[in-house]
Design an enzyme around this catalytic site. Structure first.
Site, PDB file in Angstrom:
ATOM      1  N   HIS A 191       0.806  -1.222   0.000  1.00  0.00           N
ATOM      2  CA  HIS A 191       0.000   0.000   0.000  1.00  0.00           C
ATOM      3  C   HIS A 191       0.840   1.273   0.000  1.00  0.00           C
ATOM      4  CE1 HIS A 191      -3.377  -2.751   0.848  1.00  0.00           C
ATOM      5  NE2 HIS A 191      -3.911  -1.945  -0.028  1.00  0.00           N
ATOM      6  N   GLU A 433     -11.227 -10.637  -4.995  1.00  0.00           N
ATOM      7  CA  GLU A 433      -9.782 -10.584  -4.732  1.00  0.00           C
ATOM      8  C   GLU A 433      -9.297 -11.801  -3.962  1.00  0.00           C
ATOM      9  OE1 GLU A 433      -8.897  -6.809  -2.887  1.00  0.00           O
ATOM     10  OE2 GLU A 433     -10.689  -6.853  -1.661  1.00  0.00           O
ATOM     11  N   ASP A 457      -4.621  -8.313  -4.489  1.00  0.00           N
ATOM     12  CA  ASP A 457      -4.848  -9.366  -3.504  1.00  0.00           C
ATOM     13  C   ASP A 457      -5.102 -10.714  -4.168  1.00  0.00           C
ATOM     14  OD1 ASP A 457      -4.538  -8.368  -0.873  1.00  0.00           O
ATOM     15  OD2 ASP A 457      -6.266  -7.086  -1.195  1.00  0.00           O
ATOM     16  N   CYS A 504      -9.553  -3.206 -10.911  1.00  0.00           N
ATOM     17  CA  CYS A 504      -9.026  -2.037 -10.191  1.00  0.00           C
ATOM     18  C   CYS A 504      -7.677  -2.302  -9.524  1.00  0.00           C
ATOM     19  CB  CYS A 504     -10.033  -1.535  -9.163  1.00  0.00           C
ATOM     20  SG  CYS A 504     -10.332  -2.703  -7.842  1.00  0.00           S
TER      21      CYS A 504
HETATM   22  C1  PEP Z   1      -6.518  -5.127  -4.869  1.00  0.00           C
HETATM   23  O1  PEP Z   1      -6.356  -5.926  -3.947  1.00  0.00           O
HETATM   24  O2  PEP Z   1      -6.221  -5.372  -6.065  1.00  0.00           O
HETATM   25  C2  PEP Z   1      -7.084  -3.790  -4.599  1.00  0.00           C
HETATM   26  C3  PEP Z   1      -7.341  -2.957  -5.587  1.00  0.00           C
HETATM   27  O3  PEP Z   1      -7.266  -3.432  -3.306  1.00  0.00           O
HETATM   28  P1  PEP Z   1      -6.056  -2.944  -2.361  1.00  0.00           P
HETATM   29  O4  PEP Z   1      -4.847  -2.726  -3.217  1.00  0.00           O
HETATM   30  O5  PEP Z   1      -6.502  -1.700  -1.681  1.00  0.00           O
HETATM   31  O6  PEP Z   1      -5.903  -4.101  -1.419  1.00  0.00           O
HETATM   32 MG    MG Z   2      -7.302  -5.564  -2.064  1.00  0.00          MG
END
Ligand code: PEP
Ligand code: MG
Length: 579
Positions: A191, A433, A457, A504
């Site tokens: 993140h 995910e 994920d 996403c």
């Molecule tokens: C993902 O897991 O691809 C996602 C977009 O959520 P995050 O990166 O916030 O876990």
């Molecule tokens: Mg995620």
């Protein structure tokens, strides 16, 4: 001059002086000192013990004790430790013998004691480990306090160098002065990396032992395009990088020219390009970069920048600000994805042993209903202002989805009773995910309006590879045939059920994946705003046939390495400047 290779996570090039900061949970990297600095470090240890003791005594005096309160005893125990000469001597002896910094010595000695306590069978003694960790943090706060403030009050441009950065720390960086980020730990989809990309700060992670080579004030080049960090570069290298940097900026300007044009393939297939954001201010940037709305609002960041829990009105204000930027364009608000590397661990008495497999995301919300309902109320209230959609993260089974929807209905009933308006037919979607969600997508699709595939994920859980761990970063790849098969299943199931689907995860911002995604049938991508122009340019340069051919070819391949290199070559032919 030292050249280190890591993983490029945020594009761009920066050249500035290093500012070394320590990680938020005070895990201190081993840093050596010169023999001549020994006495100074020992004095720092003594001062830290003294000042921490004074701070605690003042706190104790200010407390208003109730009869029988245990707090007084706890304070007394901590003060006793801080006055304990033998403890202090253990720390100064380590500085003396191993020539390490005061921070490292404090952390090492106190953690050893805590570990020893934890192993004791007697529960009373084993629980004292928490006191020791607390004292460690108090001492480190004394030792690091000023350095931490420095990041917030910078007056000159720096490259931040750290062993590891948390999402919260990164989110707090001032873009004006933090020109680059380089860390020992981390992965492409950790993140902190995602935030660096959102902020448009060039960053390289997974440099393993960079912190051992850099001292505060050293000149550092961060090459976020190639994943290279150079410490104390020579004049020729600096000149070469200044030239690269100019070329990169020119490319960005050229791409900005297409921002008002739609993302449409040469044969007319329209692709929706939405933005991923963490803070409401970023919505404006998505719009400027030519985005069609917001496809992933990571709302948990509302919790990460403050010491108090956000109120319903705090949620409402943040969402309303975002919605107002986009009039009637889609805004997908993801309910908070707390846990794992975000927020909850530092608040727990004992951290979870496997936080990414623990009380994370929707699971955390379903066990903290007051907090969850507060957020749902705010999202529903804001739904009358625009095209707002709700998205639940990390759904692993139908029961979880039904529970989340039931709570949403409870909140709707509460609003009805209070005559508060909201959009009754608000779209409700989920993130796919986890492999379990992908494999049961056909069934989950019956109860939702849309899917958004979180490939960050999905890759981590399918391949059993921690997305933020540099030691296994070469094993982490969304181009793995196993991940791609799950992705194809989800896309097919969404099409069969005639529900909307977007992607996403970070693959949506990586040029090499775009043709594959379009070829698999994806028509909505949600990505980090700085990459919108580049991805748009790529989409405008291809035909659906090109993309279908790429997808067909990739699905016939069984090696991640071959797929990755094939995808890179295919995209490079279309948009060479991006590579
Ligand atoms: C993902 O897991 O691809 C996602 C977009 O959520 P995050 O990166 O916030 O876990
Ligand atoms: Mg995620």
């Amino acid at each position: 001059m030292e050249v280190k290779k890591g993983i490029a996570v945020s594009p761009g090039i920066s050249i500035a002086k290093a500012l070394i900061i320590d990680s938020e949970d005070y895990r201190i990297p081993r840093r050596q000192i010169e023999p001549s600095q020994r006495m100074m470090e020992i004095q720092r240890v003594r001062n830290a013990f003294k000042d921490a003791g004074t701070e605690l005594t003042q706190l104790e005096v200010a407390q208003d004790y109730t009869e029988g309160s245990k707090i007084k005893d706890i304070f007394a125990v901590h003060i006793r430790y801080l006055r304990d000469r033998s403890l202090r001597k253990k720390v100064t002896d380590l500085v003396q013998s191993d020539l390490v910094t005061a921070e490292f010595a404090v952390s090492t000695v106190l953690r050893e004691i805590a570990e020893h306590f934890k192993k004791q069978k007697d529960v009373y003694i084993s629980e004292r480990a928490a006191d020791i960790y607390d004292i460690e943090r108090r001492l480190l706060k004394q030792l690091l306090g000023r350095k931490r403030e420095d990041v917030g009050h910078l007056t000159e441009e720096v490259v931040v160098v750290a062993r590891e950065l948390s999402p919260t720390q990164t989110a707090g960086f001032n873009r004006e002065f933090v020109k680059g980020i380089a860390s020992d730990a981390g992965g492409r989809t950790s993140h902190a990396a995602i935030i660096a990309r959102s902020l448009g700060i060039p960053a390289v992670v997974a440099l393993e032992d960079l912190t051992e080579y850099v001292r505060g004030g050293d000149a550092v080049i961060v090459d976020g395009n190639r994943g290279i960090v150079i410490v104390n570069p020579d004049d020729e290298t600096i000149q070469q990088y200044e030239e690269y940097s100019r070329e990169f900026i020119q490319l960005e300007h050229r791409l900005d020219a297409i921002r008002q044009k739609p993302a449409v393939t040469r044969d007319g297939a329209r692709v929706l390009l939405l933005g991923n954001i963490e803070f409401p201010d970023e919505a404006e940037i998505v719009l400027q970069k030519g985005g069609d709305g917001i496809g992933l609002y990571r709302t948990e960041f509302l919790y990460l920048n403050t010491d108090r829990e956000p109120t319903e009105q705090d949620h409402y204000n943040a969402y309303a600000k975002t919605v107002r930027v986009f009039d009637n364009k889609p805004i997908v608000i993801r309910t908070m994805d707390l846990g794992a590397d975000k927020y909850t661990q530092s608040k727990r008495f004992a951290p979870e042993p496997n936080p990414f497999l623990g009380l994370r995301s929707i699971r955390f919300c379903l066990q903290n209903l007051t907090m969850f309902k507060k957020q749902l109320r705010a999202i529903l209230r804001v739904s009358v202002l625009g095209d707002v959609k709700i998205m639940f993260p990390l759904i692993t089974n139908r029961q979880e989805l039904m529970q989340a929807k039931m709570i949403l209905h409870d909140v709707m009933e509460d609003l009805d009773e209070e005559s508060i308006p909201y959009s009754r037919d608000i779209d409700v979607g989920i993130m796919i995910e986890t492999p379990s969600a992908a494999l049961t997508a056909f069934s989950l699709a019956r109860d939702v309006d849309f899917f958004s595939v979180g490939t960050n994920d999905l890759t981590q859980y399918t391949l059993a590879v921690d997305r933020g761990n540099e030691l296994v970063s070469t094993l982490y790849s969304p181009a793995d045939p196993a991940v791609l098969r799950l992705l194809r299943t989800v896309i097919q199931d969404a099409h069969k059920a005639q529900i909307h689907l977007s992607v996403c995860g970070e693959v949506a911002s990586e040029p090499e994946y775009v043709m594959l995604l379009l070829g698999l049938g994806v028509r909505t991508l949600s990505l980090t705003s700085p990459m919108i122009p580049e991805i748009k340019q790529l989409i405008r340069s291809v035909t659906t046939k090109d993309c279908n051919d790429v997808a067909r070819k990739v699905l016939s391949m069984d090696s991640e390495r071959h797929i990755s290199s094939y995808l890179r070559n295919a995209a490079r032919k279309i948009l060479p400047e991006a590579f």
